[in-house]
Design a protein around this motif. Structure first.
Motif, PDB file in Angstrom:
ATOM      1  N   ILE A  53       0.690  -1.237  -0.049  1.00 21.35           N
ATOM      2  CA  ILE A  53       0.027  -0.087  -0.006  1.00 21.35           C
ATOM      3  C   ILE A  53       0.962   1.427   0.014  1.00 21.35           C
ATOM      4  CG2 ILE A  53      -0.279   0.291   2.588  1.00 21.35           C
ATOM      5  CD1 ILE A  53      -3.393   0.708   2.001  1.00 21.35           C
ATOM      6  N   SER A  54       0.592   2.235  -0.841  1.00 20.24           N
ATOM      7  CA  SER A  54       1.406   3.446  -0.823  1.00 20.24           C
ATOM      8  C   SER A  54       0.280   4.742  -0.592  1.00 20.24           C
ATOM      9  CB  SER A  54       1.919   3.624  -2.136  1.00 20.24           C
ATOM     10  OG  SER A  54       2.879   2.532  -2.356  1.00 20.24           O
ATOM     11  N   PHE A  55       0.977   5.795  -0.084  1.00 18.13           N
ATOM     12  CA  PHE A  55       0.349   7.052   0.204  1.00 18.13           C
ATOM     13  C   PHE A  55       0.734   8.231  -0.619  1.00 18.13           C
ATOM     14  CE2 PHE A  55       1.496   4.151   3.629  1.00 18.13           C
ATOM     15  CZ  PHE A  55      -0.057   3.856   4.195  1.00 18.13           C
ATOM     16  N   PRO A  56      -0.110   9.180  -1.077  1.00 15.60           N
ATOM     17  CA  PRO A  56       0.032  10.280  -1.778  1.00 15.60           C
ATOM     18  C   PRO A  56       0.946  11.395  -0.444  1.00 15.60           C
ATOM     19  CG  PRO A  56      -1.917  10.248  -1.615  1.00 15.60           C
ATOM     20  CD  PRO A  56      -1.530   8.859  -1.176  1.00 15.60           C
ATOM     21  N   LYS A  57       1.657  12.195  -1.054  1.00 16.50           N
ATOM     22  CA  LYS A  57       2.186  13.205  -0.066  1.00 16.50           C
ATOM     23  C   LYS A  57       1.246  14.235   0.271  1.00 16.50           C
ATOM     24  CE  LYS A  57       6.979  12.704  -1.723  1.00 16.50           C
ATOM     25  NZ  LYS A  57       8.121  13.631  -2.413  1.00 16.50           N
ATOM     26  N   GLU A  58       0.049  14.443  -0.539  1.00 17.46           N
ATOM     27  CA  GLU A  58      -0.780  15.631  -0.292  1.00 17.46           C
ATOM     28  C   GLU A  58      -1.844  15.376   0.893  1.00 17.46           C
ATOM     29  OE1 GLU A  58      -0.042  14.157  -2.967  1.00 17.46           O
ATOM     30  OE2 GLU A  58       0.486  15.555  -4.553  1.00 17.46           O
ATOM     31  N   ALA A 111      -4.178   0.791  -2.460  1.00 15.68           N
ATOM     32  CA  ALA A 111      -3.622  -0.800  -2.318  1.00 15.68           C
ATOM     33  C   ALA A 111      -3.572  -1.620  -3.371  1.00 15.68           C
ATOM     34  CB  ALA A 111      -4.794  -1.415  -1.370  1.00 15.68           C
ATOM     35  N   SER A 112      -2.609  -2.311  -3.557  1.00 13.79           N
ATOM     36  CA  SER A 112      -2.149  -3.043  -4.836  1.00 13.79           C
ATOM     37  C   SER A 112      -1.976  -4.639  -4.555  1.00 13.79           C
ATOM     38  CB  SER A 112      -0.752  -2.514  -5.413  1.00 13.79           C
ATOM     39  OG  SER A 112      -0.642  -2.900  -6.673  1.00 13.79           O
ATOM     40  N   GLU A 149      -4.643  -2.267   6.854  1.00 19.63           N
ATOM     41  CA  GLU A 149      -4.381  -2.623   5.514  1.00 19.63           C
ATOM     42  C   GLU A 149      -5.337  -3.727   4.894  1.00 19.63           C
ATOM     43  OE1 GLU A 149      -0.087  -2.828   5.323  1.00 19.63           O
ATOM     44  OE2 GLU A 149       0.370  -0.554   5.553  1.00 19.63           O
ATOM     45  N   VAL A 150      -5.333  -4.802   5.739  1.00 21.19           N
ATOM     46  CA  VAL A 150      -5.897  -6.076   5.128  1.00 21.19           C
ATOM     47  C   VAL A 150      -7.100  -6.121   4.433  1.00 21.19           C
ATOM     48  CG1 VAL A 150      -6.139  -8.397   5.770  1.00 21.19           C
ATOM     49  CG2 VAL A 150      -4.184  -7.445   6.432  1.00 21.19           C
ATOM     50  N   PRO A 151      -8.070  -5.264   5.188  1.00 17.78           N
ATOM     51  CA  PRO A 151      -9.393  -5.015   4.608  1.00 17.78           C
ATOM     52  C   PRO A 151      -9.393  -4.662   2.984  1.00 17.78           C
ATOM     53  CG  PRO A 151      -9.627  -4.348   6.808  1.00 17.78           C
ATOM     54  CD  PRO A 151      -7.998  -4.602   6.375  1.00 17.78           C
ATOM     55  N   HIS A 152      -8.639  -3.654   2.690  1.00 23.45           N
ATOM     56  CA  HIS A 152      -8.549  -3.282   1.411  1.00 23.45           C
ATOM     57  C   HIS A 152      -7.736  -4.306   0.496  1.00 23.45           C
ATOM     58  CE1 HIS A 152      -9.372   0.361   3.226  1.00 23.45           C
ATOM     59  NE2 HIS A 152      -8.497   0.398   3.820  1.00 23.45           N
ATOM     60  N   PHE A 153      -6.824  -5.398   1.009  1.00 21.37           N
ATOM     61  CA  PHE A 153      -6.283  -6.168   0.242  1.00 21.37           C
ATOM     62  C   PHE A 153      -7.203  -7.296   0.038  1.00 21.37           C
ATOM     63  CE2 PHE A 153      -1.824  -5.221   2.302  1.00 21.37           C
ATOM     64  CZ  PHE A 153      -1.655  -4.255   1.397  1.00 21.37           C
ATOM     65  N   ASP A 165       4.090  -7.544   3.078  1.00 23.22           N
ATOM     66  CA  ASP A 165       5.045  -6.732   3.798  1.00 23.22           C
ATOM     67  C   ASP A 165       4.699  -6.492   5.390  1.00 23.22           C
ATOM     68  OD1 ASP A 165       7.049  -4.833   4.691  1.00 23.22           O
ATOM     69  OD2 ASP A 165       6.117  -3.141   3.654  1.00 23.22           O
ATOM     70  N   GLY A 166       5.149  -7.790   6.049  1.00 21.48           N
ATOM     71  CA  GLY A 166       4.687  -7.365   7.379  1.00 21.48           C
ATOM     72  C   GLY A 166       5.366  -8.897   7.996  1.00 21.48           C
TER      73      GLY A 166
END
Length: 531
Positions: free
Chosen positions: A324-329, A336-337, A371-375, A397-398
């Motif tokens: 999972i990645s986050f935008p700076k904004e 999630a990917s 994170e897992v619910p989105h995966f 990743d965990g």
């Protein structure tokens, strides 16, 4: 007997004949002249030479020729001597054989490619074209009888054909022949080399294109990748307000790309507060702890599917990765990917992305609830829509069973999704007596440290070792997996060969690709999303 002077003169004209400078008829005529003056046996009999008669028309003496010519005369009333006085010398003879003086006429050099019969052709005719008023046909056919008509010219040409004979080869001529041969040989060699270079270029395929890359030309490669992607492989669900965005594949030639925008609205720039900050963390932890204990009762500890990552007996075809990645904004929006790779080639065959809201707090030991619910949403879309890409196992990743309640993020996902999983963490979660000091001491003695749960019959719950960058990573089995197979597979996925290029990754290739592609997705599309 002939005296020496006569012999010398005869040898001279003999050499001229052999060198093709004079014809055989000319040779006979000159020989008769020499013998006719000098005689035979002291004074050879005089041979009376008849002056040849030429069939020219009787023109006046101003510009044209008379009917007859006396070759022994030094004067003439016509223009012959005027035209040729510089190229011909007078011939005088003395009856005394002891001091004979012979002036040999200057012989014009003949064409080296042919010999002419001078009994029928007047070789002087070509030098007097400017004085002749003959018609074009006579001049073109080199006919000496200028008053003949076209029929006579044709007959003469048929009866008096030029006799061609191969020129005598000399050292001077050989030089040009050798050079010509060299030029022909060089030309043939050049043509052969050209044919070898014009080999048909092998047909390019999509698989081959994956390995074509120019060093230092990332921007051009990215544009080329964007242009050649088949947009038909991309499926987008939801996000009608984002229809202005054209999504594309982000890896090299995957077979399917799935984007989920259902129920997601881009966070406004004025609202950057983390919703989890308003929660009572202690109450939240107590609730989540109960859920983890329930999941732990469903945990399968062993490699029940018999997965084997060895080269000889490998039965793993597809491996998936999550990140999972986050935008700076924003502190709320994230993507999630899940990606699926062929094994052992590690070629990406499936990509999926989901824009989400991170509403759960980030608390060590409870990362799975964030994170897992989105995966799982991406997983359900994968097995329902594209079951052909369902992987044999997933790497997250965990942590896996290296967890206080043996339910790290990898175990959590594996139990709910019912899929074998492996957890690879970059930081150690202190649990079951495993501390950073224990790991450091163990790596001084060995390149791998087994993490053992002494309270559970010395069960191996993971391994710690240094990756290609020299950093310590922690590998632990998740669900339906054992520690040995987990370590074997992760080590193989750290070094990936694609074509001739070898990549040494800090984390396994599936999670590396999931992390990388989710970051690319945010960078490529997030700024274009409408609020």
């Amino acid at each position: 007997m002939f005296n020496d002077d006569i012999d010398d003169e005869l040898r001279k004209i003999q050499n001229l004949l052999e060198s093709n400078y004079i014809s055989e008829e000319e040779f006979k005529r000159r020989k008769n002249e020499i013998l006719g003056v000098s005689g035979n046996s002291g004074n050879p009999p005089t041979v009376k030479t008849t002056t040849p008669s030429y069939g020219y028309n009787n023109f006046d003496n101003n510009n044209n020729y008379n009917n007859t010519y006396d070759y022994n005369s030094t004067t003439s009333t016509n223009d012959y001597n005027n035209n040729y006085s510089n190229s011909t010398t007078n011939v005088s003879y003395s009856l005394s054989t002891s001091d004979m003086e012979v002036d040999v006429p200057v012989i014009p050099i003949l064409n080296s490619e042919s010999t002419y019969d001078y009994n029928n052709y007047n070789y002087y005719n070509n030098n007097n074209n400017n004085n002749n008023n003959n018609n074009n046909n006579n001049n073109n056919n080199n006919n000496n009888n200028n008053n003949n008509n076209n029929n006579n010219n044709n007959n003469n040409n048929n009866n008096n054909k030029i006799k061609y004979e191969e020129p005598r080869k000399t050292a001077f001529a050989d030089m040009f022949i050798t050079r010509l041969k060299d030029e022909v040989a060089q030309k043939a060699e050049n043509e052969r080399s050209l044919r070898e270079k014009q080999v048909e270029e092998p047909r390019k395929t999509a698989f081959a294109d994956m390995f074509v890359k120019k060093v230092g030309d990332e921007e051009s490669l990215s544009k080329a990748l964007e242009n050649r992607m088949d947009l038909n492989i991309v499926e987008v669900e939801g996000g009608e307000t984002q229809s202005h965005i054209t999504f594309r594949a982000l890896s090299s030639n995957p077979k399917k790309v799935y984007v989920d925008l259902k129920g997601w609205v881009k966070e406004s720039y004025g609202n950057r507060t983390d919703p989890a900050s308003t929660l009572d963390v202690n109450d939240w932890k107590q609730l989540k702890m109960k859920q983890q204990r329930i999941l732990a009762n469903r945990l399968v500890w062993d490699n029940v599917n018999g997965l084997n990552a060895s080269e000889k007996n490998c039965n793993i075809k597809l491996v998936g990765g999550c990140d999972i990645s986050f935008p700076k904004e924003s502190k709320v929006d994230a993507v999630a990917s899940i990606v699926v790779l062929e094994y052992p080639s590690c070629k990406v065959v499936y990509e999926s992305y989901k824009m989400v809201k991170l509403t759960e707090p980030y608390v060590a030991g409870y990362l799975a609830f964030r994170e897992v619910p989105h995966f799982l949403d991406l997983w359900n879309a994968l097995i329902k829509k594209y079951p052909q890409f369902k992987p044999d196992l997933m790497i997250l990743d965990g942590n896996g069973i290296n967890h206080q309640r043996s339910v790290g993020a990898a175990t959590h996902f594996g139990i709910i999704a019912d899929i074998p999983t492996i957890g690879v963490a970059k930081t150690l979660l202190v649990a079951k007596g495993i501390t950073p000091e224990f790991i450091e001491e163990g790596l001084k003695r060995s390149n791998n440290v087994e993490m053992i749960d002494k309270n559970d019959n010395n069960r191996i719950i993971g391994n710690a070792f240094r990756n290609n960058d020299g950093d310590i990573i922690y590998v632990s089995p998740g669900h339906k997996m054992d520690a040995y197979t987990s370590l074997q597979l992760v080590r193989k996925c750290l070094t990936t060969q694609i074509g001739k290029q070898v990549f040494h990754r800090p984390i396994p290739e599936p999670t590396f690709q999931a992390d990388h592609l989710s970051r690319v997705f945010i960078k490529s599309f997030y700024s274009n999303f409408k609020i």
